[in-house]
Design a protein around this motif. Structure first.
Motif, PDB file in Angstrom:
ATOM      1  N   GLY A  29       0.827  -1.211   0.000  1.00 48.93           N
ATOM      2  CA  GLY A  29       0.000   0.000   0.000  1.00 48.93           C
ATOM      3  C   GLY A  29       0.860   1.260   0.000  1.00 48.93           C
ATOM      4  O   GLY A  29       0.526   2.251  -0.667  1.00 48.93           O
ATOM      5  N   GLN A  30       1.973   1.193   0.741  1.00 47.81           N
ATOM      6  CA  GLN A  30       2.856   2.379   0.767  1.00 47.81           C
ATOM      7  C   GLN A  30       3.474   2.623  -0.605  1.00 47.81           C
ATOM      8  O   GLN A  30       3.565   3.760  -1.069  1.00 47.81           O
ATOM      9  CB  GLN A  30       3.942   2.203   1.827  1.00 47.81           C
ATOM     10  CG  GLN A  30       3.379   2.331   3.242  1.00 47.81           C
ATOM     11  CD  GLN A  30       4.229   1.634   4.279  1.00 47.81           C
ATOM     12  OE1 GLN A  30       5.379   1.289   4.014  1.00 47.81           O
ATOM     13  NE2 GLN A  30       3.666   1.404   5.442  1.00 47.81           N
ATOM     14  N   LEU A  31       3.877   1.526  -1.264  1.00 44.93           N
ATOM     15  CA  LEU A  31       4.423   1.696  -2.622  1.00 44.93           C
ATOM     16  C   LEU A  31       3.331   2.210  -3.568  1.00 44.93           C
ATOM     17  O   LEU A  31       3.583   3.110  -4.390  1.00 44.93           O
ATOM     18  CB  LEU A  31       5.003   0.366  -3.139  1.00 44.93           C
ATOM     19  CG  LEU A  31       5.520   0.405  -4.580  1.00 44.93           C
ATOM     20  CD1 LEU A  31       6.615   1.466  -4.763  1.00 44.93           C
ATOM     21  CD2 LEU A  31       6.062  -0.961  -5.011  1.00 44.93           C
ATOM     22  N   LEU A  32       2.143   1.666  -3.411  1.00 46.22           N
ATOM     23  CA  LEU A  32       1.023   2.119  -4.253  1.00 46.22           C
ATOM     24  C   LEU A  32       0.811   3.626  -4.071  1.00 46.22           C
ATOM     25  O   LEU A  32       0.640   4.364  -5.055  1.00 46.22           O
ATOM     26  CB  LEU A  32      -0.241   1.347  -3.851  1.00 46.22           C
ATOM     27  CG  LEU A  32      -1.499   1.610  -4.662  1.00 46.22           C
ATOM     28  CD1 LEU A  32      -1.289   1.222  -6.121  1.00 46.22           C
ATOM     29  CD2 LEU A  32      -2.683   0.822  -4.093  1.00 46.22           C
ATOM     30  N   ASP A  33       0.847   4.081  -2.838  1.00 40.74           N
ATOM     31  CA  ASP A  33       0.657   5.528  -2.582  1.00 40.74           C
ATOM     32  C   ASP A  33       1.761   6.354  -3.247  1.00 40.74           C
ATOM     33  O   ASP A  33       1.494   7.429  -3.786  1.00 40.74           O
ATOM     34  CB  ASP A  33       0.648   5.803  -1.068  1.00 40.74           C
ATOM     35  CG  ASP A  33      -0.641   5.300  -0.424  1.00 40.74           C
ATOM     36  OD1 ASP A  33      -1.607   5.024  -1.161  1.00 40.74           O
ATOM     37  OD2 ASP A  33      -0.679   5.172   0.818  1.00 40.74           O
ATOM     38  N   ARG A  34       2.987   5.836  -3.225  1.00 43.81           N
ATOM     39  CA  ARG A  34       4.090   6.587  -3.864  1.00 43.81           C
ATOM     40  C   ARG A  34       3.888   6.623  -5.386  1.00 43.81           C
ATOM     41  O   ARG A  34       4.151   7.627  -6.026  1.00 43.81           O
ATOM     42  CB  ARG A  34       5.449   5.960  -3.524  1.00 43.81           C
ATOM     43  CG  ARG A  34       5.840   6.154  -2.056  1.00 43.81           C
ATOM     44  CD  ARG A  34       7.337   5.962  -1.845  1.00 43.81           C
ATOM     45  NE  ARG A  34       7.805   4.611  -2.117  1.00 43.81           N
ATOM     46  CZ  ARG A  34       7.723   3.591  -1.261  1.00 43.81           C
ATOM     47  NH1 ARG A  34       7.213   3.777  -0.059  1.00 43.81           N
ATOM     48  NH2 ARG A  34       8.180   2.395  -1.577  1.00 43.81           N
ATOM     49  N   MET A  35       3.409   5.517  -5.932  1.00 37.81           N
ATOM     50  CA  MET A  35       3.172   5.483  -7.390  1.00 37.81           C
ATOM     51  C   MET A  35       2.034   6.437  -7.764  1.00 37.81           C
ATOM     52  O   MET A  35       2.114   7.148  -8.771  1.00 37.81           O
ATOM     53  CB  MET A  35       2.859   4.053  -7.846  1.00 37.81           C
ATOM     54  CG  MET A  35       4.059   3.145  -7.702  1.00 37.81           C
ATOM     55  SD  MET A  35       3.628   1.429  -7.950  1.00 37.81           S
ATOM     56  CE  MET A  35       3.506   1.369  -9.721  1.00 37.81           C
ATOM     57  N   LEU A  36       0.989   6.454  -6.954  1.00 37.56           N
ATOM     58  CA  LEU A  36      -0.116   7.385  -7.220  1.00 37.56           C
ATOM     59  C   LEU A  36       0.380   8.823  -7.151  1.00 37.56           C
ATOM     60  O   LEU A  36       0.016   9.667  -7.976  1.00 37.56           O
ATOM     61  CB  LEU A  36      -1.246   7.170  -6.196  1.00 37.56           C
ATOM     62  CG  LEU A  36      -2.079   5.894  -6.369  1.00 37.56           C
ATOM     63  CD1 LEU A  36      -2.981   5.664  -5.150  1.00 37.56           C
ATOM     64  CD2 LEU A  36      -2.937   5.971  -7.640  1.00 37.56           C
ATOM     65  N   ALA A  37       1.261   9.089  -6.167  1.00 37.78           N
ATOM     66  CA  ALA A  37       1.757  10.459  -5.994  1.00 37.78           C
ATOM     67  C   ALA A  37       2.528  10.929  -7.228  1.00 37.78           C
ATOM     68  O   ALA A  37       2.485  12.118  -7.571  1.00 37.78           O
ATOM     69  CB  ALA A  37       2.640  10.543  -4.747  1.00 37.78           C
ATOM     70  N   THR A  38       3.200   9.990  -7.927  1.00 36.43           N
ATOM     71  CA  THR A  38       3.970  10.412  -9.116  1.00 36.43           C
ATOM     72  C   THR A  38       3.046  10.942 -10.221  1.00 36.43           C
ATOM     73  O   THR A  38       3.488  11.634 -11.116  1.00 36.43           O
ATOM     74  CB  THR A  38       4.828   9.265  -9.726  1.00 36.43           C
ATOM     75  OG1 THR A  38       3.947   8.244 -10.214  1.00 36.43           O
ATOM     76  CG2 THR A  38       5.812   8.678  -8.731  1.00 36.43           C
TER      77      THR A  38
END
Ligand code: URA
Length: 278
Positions: free
Chosen positions: A149-158
């Motif tokens: 989920g944390q990686l997903l959030d970072r990808m969404l932020a990009t």
């Protein structure tokens, strides 16, 4: 339990050892050798040949910790039919969550701590669907709360998104014990609920995270490395067509960091579609 160390540090070390080895779920206090147990008799034979168990019998007085409600022990097709019937009746996402919380047809419910129904904004233009909750999601009761989920959030932020703008769910809303892959039967039983969840959320774009979500929602046969990054159409039961994009699951990207560039490309494609450039 046998030979447990008595001091706190040794107990902690033993617990850490089990967690490290992947044992993070206790199903029972004592191990059972299921191979040594007599085979259960067939239902009909049992009904005619066996006397009703006496209340005094020690075997009948000990409730089986593995006993499941009747629905969860029924044939998968029958349970999937019940799931379809119940999911169809939900007129809102809140109603659907309540119906799912009361649904006893999937055995995973009885080993999970919580139902992880959804996170994020159901009004968002994008809905992301993963596979099944893990330990963190099970503890918190929401999808994608742990490292994935944390990686997903970072990808969404990009691409300028966060969870206030997207809606997140899984094809299976209860954690499979030990994070195993959900079985085809478990997926089939839960599918009417995720289908209704998509229909009610009615996103503009559906992002399928990983092979199981892409295959089960879009009916794709090929693996995710072949299907990712291409646009498909998801059809709801009420006839709406939703643009759908399969991409690599963040848990896979954590294990294969070199593949993040492919995930990044897919997220760029998502951004272009949201901007009306694709
Ligand atoms: N993996 C998933 O597919 N879903 C989650 O919610 C967490 C990890």
């Amino acid at each position: 339990m046998q030979d447990l160390p008595s001091d706190r540090d040794a107990l902690q070390a033993l617990l850490d050892f089990h967690v490290e080895a992947g044992v993070d779920l206790a199903l029972d206090e004592t191990p059972h050798n299921r191979f040594a147990e007599p085979k259960p008799e067939r239902t009909q034979a049992k009904a005619t040949a066996q006397p009703a168990p006496s209340k005094a019998s020690p075997a009948s007085s000990a409730p089986s910790p593995r006993a499941l409600p009747k629905a969860a022990a029924s044939a998968p097709e029958e349970v999937a039919g019940m799931a379809r019937e119940q999911a169809r009746h939900a007129q809102s996402l809140e109603e659907l969550e309540a119906i799912l919380a009361g649904f006893d047809g999937c055995a995973l419910k009885f080993s999970a701590k919580n139902l992880a129904f959804a996170d994020g904004n159901p009004e968002g233009r994008v809905m992301l669907v993963g596979e099944a909750p893990g330990a963190d999601e099970d503890r918190i009761g929401k999808p994608f709360m742990g490292r994935s989920g944390q990686l997903l959030d970072r990808m969404l932020a990009t691409i300028g998104l966060d969870r206030t703008q997207v809606y997140v769910a899984n094809i299976v809303p209860w954690r499979p014990p030990g994070n195993r892959t959900p079985t085809p039967q478990e997926i089939a039983i839960c599918k009417p609920f995720i289908a209704r969840q998509i229909e009610l959320a009615s996103p503009e774009i559906l992002l399928c995270l990983g092979g199981p979500a892409a295959q089960n929602l879009l009916g794709l046969k090929d693996g995710i490395l072949r299907t990712r990054g291409r646009w498909y159409t998801y059809k709801t039961e009420d006839g709406r067509e939703i643009r759908a994009l399969p991409t690599l699951h963040p848990a896979y990207l954590l294990r294969q960091p070199l593949q993040k560039r492919l995930g990044w490309r897919d997220f760029q494609a998502l951004r272009r579609a949201l901007d009306g450039r694709d």
